[in-house]
Design a protein around this motif. Structure first.
Motif, PDB file in Angstrom:
ATOM      1  N   ARG A  11      31.179  32.418  41.236  1.00 55.62           N
ATOM      2  CA  ARG A  11      32.163  31.357  41.342  1.00 55.62           C
ATOM      3  C   ARG A  11      33.502  31.723  40.710  1.00 55.62           C
ATOM      4  NH1 ARG A  11      33.141  29.364  44.597  1.00 55.62           N
ATOM      5  NH2 ARG A  11      33.838  27.298  43.984  1.00 55.62           N
ATOM      6  N   ASP A  12      33.585  32.868  40.032  1.00 51.52           N
ATOM      7  CA  ASP A  12      34.876  33.296  39.494  1.00 51.52           C
ATOM      8  C   ASP A  12      35.756  33.930  40.573  1.00 51.52           C
ATOM      9  OD1 ASP A  12      32.870  35.296  39.543  1.00 51.52           O
ATOM     10  OD2 ASP A  12      34.084  36.595  38.271  1.00 51.52           O
ATOM     11  N   ILE A  13      35.186  34.195  41.746  1.00 49.22           N
ATOM     12  CA  ILE A  13      35.966  34.749  42.848  1.00 49.22           C
ATOM     13  C   ILE A  13      36.685  33.618  43.575  1.00 49.22           C
ATOM     14  CG2 ILE A  13      35.870  35.976  45.054  1.00 49.22           C
ATOM     15  CD1 ILE A  13      33.413  37.443  44.068  1.00 49.22           C
ATOM     16  N   ILE A  14      37.985  33.759  43.749  1.00 49.19           N
ATOM     17  CA  ILE A  14      38.751  32.784  44.532  1.00 49.19           C
ATOM     18  C   ILE A  14      38.436  33.012  46.006  1.00 49.19           C
ATOM     19  CG2 ILE A  14      41.057  31.969  45.152  1.00 49.19           C
ATOM     20  CD1 ILE A  14      42.005  33.076  42.432  1.00 49.19           C
ATOM     21  N   SER A  15      38.144  31.948  46.729  1.00 49.71           N
ATOM     22  CA  SER A  15      37.810  32.088  48.142  1.00 49.71           C
ATOM     23  C   SER A  15      38.753  31.245  49.000  1.00 49.71           C
ATOM     24  CB  SER A  15      36.367  31.664  48.410  1.00 49.71           C
ATOM     25  OG  SER A  15      36.185  30.296  48.102  1.00 49.71           O
ATOM     26  N   ARG A  63      32.438  48.248  46.703  1.00 52.02           N
ATOM     27  CA  ARG A  63      32.446  49.132  45.533  1.00 52.02           C
ATOM     28  C   ARG A  63      32.817  48.374  44.257  1.00 52.02           C
ATOM     29  NH1 ARG A  63      35.731  52.573  47.476  1.00 52.02           N
ATOM     30  NH2 ARG A  63      37.612  51.592  46.652  1.00 52.02           N
ATOM     31  N   ASP A  64      33.839  47.531  44.344  1.00 54.04           N
ATOM     32  CA  ASP A  64      34.289  46.736  43.203  1.00 54.04           C
ATOM     33  C   ASP A  64      34.182  45.258  43.546  1.00 54.04           C
ATOM     34  OD1 ASP A  64      35.117  49.037  41.678  1.00 54.04           O
ATOM     35  OD2 ASP A  64      36.835  49.183  43.040  1.00 54.04           O
ATOM     36  N   LYS A  65      33.886  44.447  42.566  1.00 51.61           N
ATOM     37  CA  LYS A  65      33.827  43.007  42.777  1.00 51.61           C
ATOM     38  C   LYS A  65      35.235  42.486  43.039  1.00 51.61           C
ATOM     39  CE  LYS A  65      32.414  38.737  40.477  1.00 51.61           C
ATOM     40  NZ  LYS A  65      31.826  38.150  39.236  1.00 51.61           N
ATOM     41  N   PRO A  66      35.455  41.814  44.173  1.00 56.97           N
ATOM     42  CA  PRO A  66      36.805  41.342  44.488  1.00 56.97           C
ATOM     43  C   PRO A  66      37.213  40.155  43.620  1.00 56.97           C
ATOM     44  CG  PRO A  66      35.256  40.591  46.157  1.00 56.97           C
ATOM     45  CD  PRO A  66      34.496  41.513  45.240  1.00 56.97           C
ATOM     46  N   LYS A  67      38.518  40.026  43.385  1.00 61.31           N
ATOM     47  CA  LYS A  67      39.035  38.857  42.679  1.00 61.31           C
ATOM     48  C   LYS A  67      39.213  37.682  43.638  1.00 61.31           C
ATOM     49  CE  LYS A  67      41.463  41.463  39.083  1.00 61.31           C
ATOM     50  NZ  LYS A  67      42.777  41.747  38.435  1.00 61.31           N
ATOM     51  N   MET A  68      39.429  38.014  44.919  1.00 65.71           N
ATOM     52  CA  MET A  68      39.604  36.976  45.925  1.00 65.71           C
ATOM     53  C   MET A  68      39.040  37.453  47.257  1.00 65.71           C
ATOM     54  SD  MET A  68      43.109  35.049  47.148  1.00 65.71           S
ATOM     55  CE  MET A  68      43.025  33.723  48.368  1.00 65.71           C
ATOM     56  N   ILE A  69      38.442  36.538  48.009  1.00 63.66           N
ATOM     57  CA  ILE A  69      37.933  36.829  49.350  1.00 63.66           C
ATOM     58  C   ILE A  69      38.573  35.858  50.326  1.00 63.66           C
ATOM     59  CG2 ILE A  69      35.915  36.754  50.863  1.00 63.66           C
ATOM     60  CD1 ILE A  69      34.214  37.634  48.502  1.00 63.66           C
ATOM     61  N   HIS A  70      39.192  36.392  51.373  1.00 63.37           N
ATOM     62  CA  HIS A  70      39.736  35.568  52.453  1.00 63.37           C
ATOM     63  C   HIS A  70      38.831  35.753  53.665  1.00 63.37           C
ATOM     64  CE1 HIS A  70      42.550  33.434  54.982  1.00 63.37           C
ATOM     65  NE2 HIS A  70      42.552  34.451  55.837  1.00 63.37           N
ATOM     66  N   TYR A  71      38.183  34.680  54.068  1.00 63.22           N
ATOM     67  CA  TYR A  71      37.236  34.715  55.194  1.00 63.22           C
ATOM     68  C   TYR A  71      37.896  34.104  56.419  1.00 63.22           C
ATOM     69  CZ  TYR A  71      32.908  33.806  57.831  1.00 63.22           C
ATOM     70  OH  TYR A  71      31.926  33.762  58.797  1.00 63.22           O
ATOM     71  N   SER A  72      37.835  34.844  57.540  1.00 66.25           N
ATOM     72  CA  SER A  72      38.502  34.338  58.736  1.00 66.25           C
ATOM     73  C   SER A  72      37.623  34.507  59.962  1.00 66.25           C
ATOM     74  CB  SER A  72      39.850  35.040  58.925  1.00 66.25           C
ATOM     75  OG  SER A  72      39.658  36.384  59.313  1.00 66.25           O
ATOM     76  N   SER A  73      38.251  34.529  61.131  1.00 67.32           N
ATOM     77  CA  SER A  73      37.532  34.357  62.391  1.00 67.32           C
ATOM     78  C   SER A  73      36.507  35.449  62.681  1.00 67.32           C
ATOM     79  CB  SER A  73      38.530  34.280  63.544  1.00 67.32           C
ATOM     80  OG  SER A  73      39.326  35.444  63.584  1.00 67.32           O
ATOM     81  N   GLN A  74      35.353  35.012  63.129  1.00 66.94           N
ATOM     82  CA  GLN A  74      34.297  35.864  63.659  1.00 66.94           C
ATOM     83  C   GLN A  74      33.767  35.188  64.925  1.00 66.94           C
ATOM     84  OE1 GLN A  74      31.752  35.914  60.104  1.00 66.94           O
ATOM     85  NE2 GLN A  74      32.008  38.133  60.021  1.00 66.94           N
ATOM     86  N   ALA A  75      33.107  35.969  65.762  1.00 65.36           N
ATOM     87  CA  ALA A  75      32.518  35.401  66.978  1.00 65.36           C
ATOM     88  C   ALA A  75      31.183  36.068  67.239  1.00 65.36           C
ATOM     89  CB  ALA A  75      33.455  35.594  68.165  1.00 65.36           C
TER      90      ALA A  75
END
Length: 226
Positions: free
Chosen positions: A151-155, A121-133
């Protein structure tokens, strides 16, 4: 969570490739036992919510008792679950965590979910990507593309065992858009083939990561960044 006492640890000369050893075919006494919702994304989200940040979890879980308990517990902890999908034909991941000598070994079960990048819904300021299988490589490619376009999103990235198994060449694609990487000493060694921690950091920075966090059990964390 299972805390045990009757085990031994066997390590190779480099003290990196260590194994926990239990008597084969025996009953192992458990000194402490507890259950909780958990997982990389949940742990990170709850921690950030405690700091007062606005957090949403984007995840796939099963429409079962474990999955519904996750939704209820996250609500209590002020984590938004709008983007958590309850899959009717899937079961929720369950992990057994064995604690021995201040270190943990995880027996992990990963359900094969159908991952797709949702429209937030809203553009995130930061995205934390973690485990998937399972079948997650297309999702990761879509997320890389999204981060390149924003690229303005902290990842940040804390790869799980299945992502680590993709190999360095495929992980490098995400490292190119990664601001912060979280790995333990074994994962850092696998990715960089370097034994010395400073050399590990140098290699990771060369791959494009701005800040690296390498953990060494509970007593030591080393952080470096540009």
């Amino acid at each position: 969570f299972l805390k045990i006492d009757g085990a031994e640890v066997s390590c190779e000369k480099d003290q990196i490739n260590c194994k926990i050893c239990l008597p084969f075919g025996s009953k192992i006494s458990v000194s402490e036992y507890s259950t909780s919702i958990a997982g990389n994304s949940i742990n990170t989200g709850v921690g950030l919510a405690k700091l007062g940040l606005k957090v949403s979890l984007d995840s796939e879980i099963g429409n079962d008792s474990f999955g519904n308990n996750i939704i209820q517990e996250l609500y209590k902890r002020n984590v938004d679950t709008t983007y958590v999908r309850l899959n009717a034909d899937k079961i929720t991941n369950v992990h057994q965590i064995i604690f021995f000598q201040d270190e943990r070994t995880i027996l992990t079960y990963h359900e094969k979910y159908n991952y797709e990048l949702k429209k937030w819904r809203d553009k995130p300021k930061m995205i934390h990507y973690s485990s998937q299988a399972g079948n997650f490589e297309n999702y990761m490619e879509d997320l890389i593309k999204y981060l390149k376009e924003n690229r303005d999103i902290i990842s940040s990235f804390n790869p799980g065992s299945a992502q680590i198994k993709l190999g360095v060449n495929k992980l490098k694609k995400f490292f190119e858009v990664c601001d912060i990487l979280f790995v333990n000493e074994e994962e850092a060694f696998f990715i960089t083939s370097e034994k010395e921690v400073l050399n590990q950091h140098k290699k990771l920075e060369e791959m494009g990561i701005k800040m690296n966090v390498i953990t060494f059990g509970k007593n030591r964390i080393i952080v470096t960044g540009k």
